[in-house]
Design a protein around this motif. Structure first.
Motif: not given
Length: 571
Positions: A292-310
């Motif tokens: 994947i090269t492009l992401l269209m997201l909403v804030p909760p998904q960005i929260v996970l990208l920033c904070k989830h250990p995975a």
């Protein structure tokens, strides 16, 4: 400030084509050439690629069968009650080929919520997914729709419900039995394509009538804004390129997923990986598996990208573009996601169902959008910021955003009063308090409407209050939004108990928690998951109201903030 403009739409926009005729059958000068071998869609789980001819063939076969078996015709409404599926787009376009109207429904809805959508739109056919079949059948029966008119995307063993796959095969075996609708010049502006639901400030969600022209012109606006198919910069710096691969996790029943993720990306030559449901670790695996090269997201998904250990377990260096929409993203989160995706252009967009999707997007002038900003107006958009006293705000002064936009919806279906309140003399009242600075950057300050945004979805407090008042224990109620790290906001209910219940709660320790749990369960049993009372329930002696009886929600919101600031303080 009188007006702020995003500039003209300096390319022709066809007003005599339906959505499938524009996207599947025609070419536009802004549209990049998709090289052979670049699929339009990919099924996430199987990696099955689907190209244009397959989509056109499946759309034709399904349209032929829908007409032959069910008689779908001009202005008939088909409800799509399903998570994302690779046959979701052909189901849309097949309905449009027949002159019908599509209404997408949240697959998490309860039977009563689906029933409301079926009855509001007057739908005569439901296409659902096996996971939603039982709910779909229950709602359809209550609406008087026979079981035979509930279709499933995938075959269910032992079920009498016909599948989309079976209908496609059936339609391809028979002679053509429908004559595709040809629009007159200008008719695309009034011919309804979608009835998408948007919560109002009172009552249940309303159906927004969206023409065929509106998504087409909005896609062209986004293409102009993002300089698609132009040689303004080096190939590696262009935002959307044929051959790029995007994750299609945004739900297609939502205007963001429907127009921006699906129709805009396929216009740009981007391949969309269709993902039925969002699961974070599966999402990360999908990024890796499909490159994947492009992401269209909403804030909760960005929260996970920033904070989830995975997140740290995966290589995200290939992500070259990410945009956030549906709800505001804080400047702090913007800075954090820039560290997680170091090679990506990152920013926000802003839009609404009543605008048929996008109003603004972050500028191409910089790699990272203005922190906290919602971007600049798209070409063709004219905006004004109106203060509470009706005068126009200046730069950096707050007020309600009102826009004139060529993709504006036609109004609310069979709801003239709500239409008059929102669509005012050519202006669309967004209900959002904003500021616009000297660089024409848009900032969302607050919502003037009482709508809250939970995980990017609209929730009307009045709808939940009406639900609560159906409980025999509840004498009065007021629902407010409370901040939440992951969901952005969640509903919290202030409840006045009937006297006999309040007496029981006062006399018996532990009874309060039982009643609160019962109230939370009642809402959970009757409403889709994002409308659940995740903020909890608080008892109160009386709901504050003004002399005319209007709920003073802000007073209770302030109480919540005070309580959170002083944990030991009582409401």
């Amino acid at each position: 400030m009188v007006h702020v403009s995003g500039g003209p739409v300096d390319y022709s926009v066809p007003d005599d084509l339906t959505i499938p005729q524009f996207f599947l059958d025609s070419h536009h000068p802004l549209r990049p050439t998709r090289k052979p071998g670049i699929p339009w869609l990919i099924e996430d789980a199987t990696a099955r690629p689907i190209d244009l001819e397959q989509l056109r063939t499946r759309t034709f076969g399904l349209a032929n069968a829908l007409q032959a078996r069910f008689g779908i015709k001009e202005n008939d409404v088909v409800v799509l009650f399903s998570p994302n599926h690779v046959d979701y787009p052909p189901a849309i376009w097949a309905t449009h080929r027949l002159g019908g109207i599509v209404s997408g429904a949240n697959p998490g809805y309860t039977a009563d919520e689906v029933l409301h959508q079926i009855q509001t739109t007057g739908a005569t056919l439901v296409i659902t997914h096996p996971v939603s079949l039982r709910t779909a059948v229950a709602a359809a029966r209550q609406a008087g729709i026979p079981d035979a008119r509930v279709v499933v995307f995938d075959e269910v063993p032992g079920s009498a419900h016909v599948s989309v796959e079976a209908l496609v095969r059936e339609g391809l075996r028979m002679d053509r039995c429908f004559l595709e609708r040809k629009l007159k010049p200008g008719e695309a502006k009034s011919k309804i394509a979608f009835l998408n639901f948007s919560s109002g400030t009172t009552g249940k969600p309303k159906a927004v009538a969206i023409s065929h022209y509106a998504p087409i012109v909005n896609v062209i606006q986004m293409a102009l804004h993002n300089k698609i198919n132009r040689d303004d910069c080096a190939w590696e710096d262009r935002r959307y390129r044929p051959g790029d691969v995007a994750t299609g996790i945004l739900p297609l029943y939502h205007i963001y997923g429907l127009i921006v993720s699906l129709h805009f990306l396929i216009f740009c030559g981007v391949t969309l990986v269709v993902v039925p449901r969002f699961n974070f670790t599966d999402f990360l695996q999908s990024i890796s598996r499909h490159k994947i090269t492009l992401l269209m997201l909403v804030p909760p998904q960005i929260v996970l990208l920033c904070k989830h250990p995975a997140t740290k377990e995966y290589d995200l260096s290939g992500i070259r573009y990410m945009i956030c929409g549906a709800a505001p993203l804080s400047a702090d989160l913007m800075n954090q996601i820039a560290e997680v995706l170091p090679n990506a252009q990152i920013g926000q967009g802003y839009g609404m169902t009543e605008a048929s999707a996008s109003i603004s997007m972050f500028s191409t002038d910089a790699k990272i959008g203005v922190p906290g900003g919602a971007g600049r107006l798209l070409p063709g958009v004219v905006a004004r910021v109106v203060k509470a006293d009706g005068t126009l705000a200046g730069f950096n002064e707050p007020g309600e955003l009102q826009v004139k936009i060529p993709s504006q919806a036609l109004g609310y279906w069979n709801n003239e009063e709500a239409t008059r309140e929102t669509f005012l003399d050519g202006w669309l009242r967004t209900g959002d308090e904003v500021t616009i600075n000297e660089d024409k950057e848009l900032f969302i300050v607050d919502r003037l409407k009482e709508i809250m945004k939970v995980k990017g979805f609209q929730v009307a407090p009045a709808e939940l209050e009406a639900c609560l008042l159906n409980m025999p224990e509840v004498a009065d109620a007021c629902v407010v939004a409370v901040p939440h790290d992951y969901s952005g906001e969640v509903p919290l209910a202030f409840v006045v108990l009937h006297a006999h219940v309040a007496k029981r709660v006062a006399e018996h320790p532990g009874e309060a928690e039982k009643v609160k749990a019962a109230i939370i369960k009642f809402v959970a049993d009757n409403k889709v998951a994002y409308k659940h009372l995740a903020g909890g329930v608080e008892f109160i002696d009386a709901i504050p109201k003004n002399p005319s009886g209007k709920l003073l929600r802000r007073v209770l919101r302030d109480r919540v903030l005070e309580m959170r600031a002083k944990p030991k303080a009582k409401l």
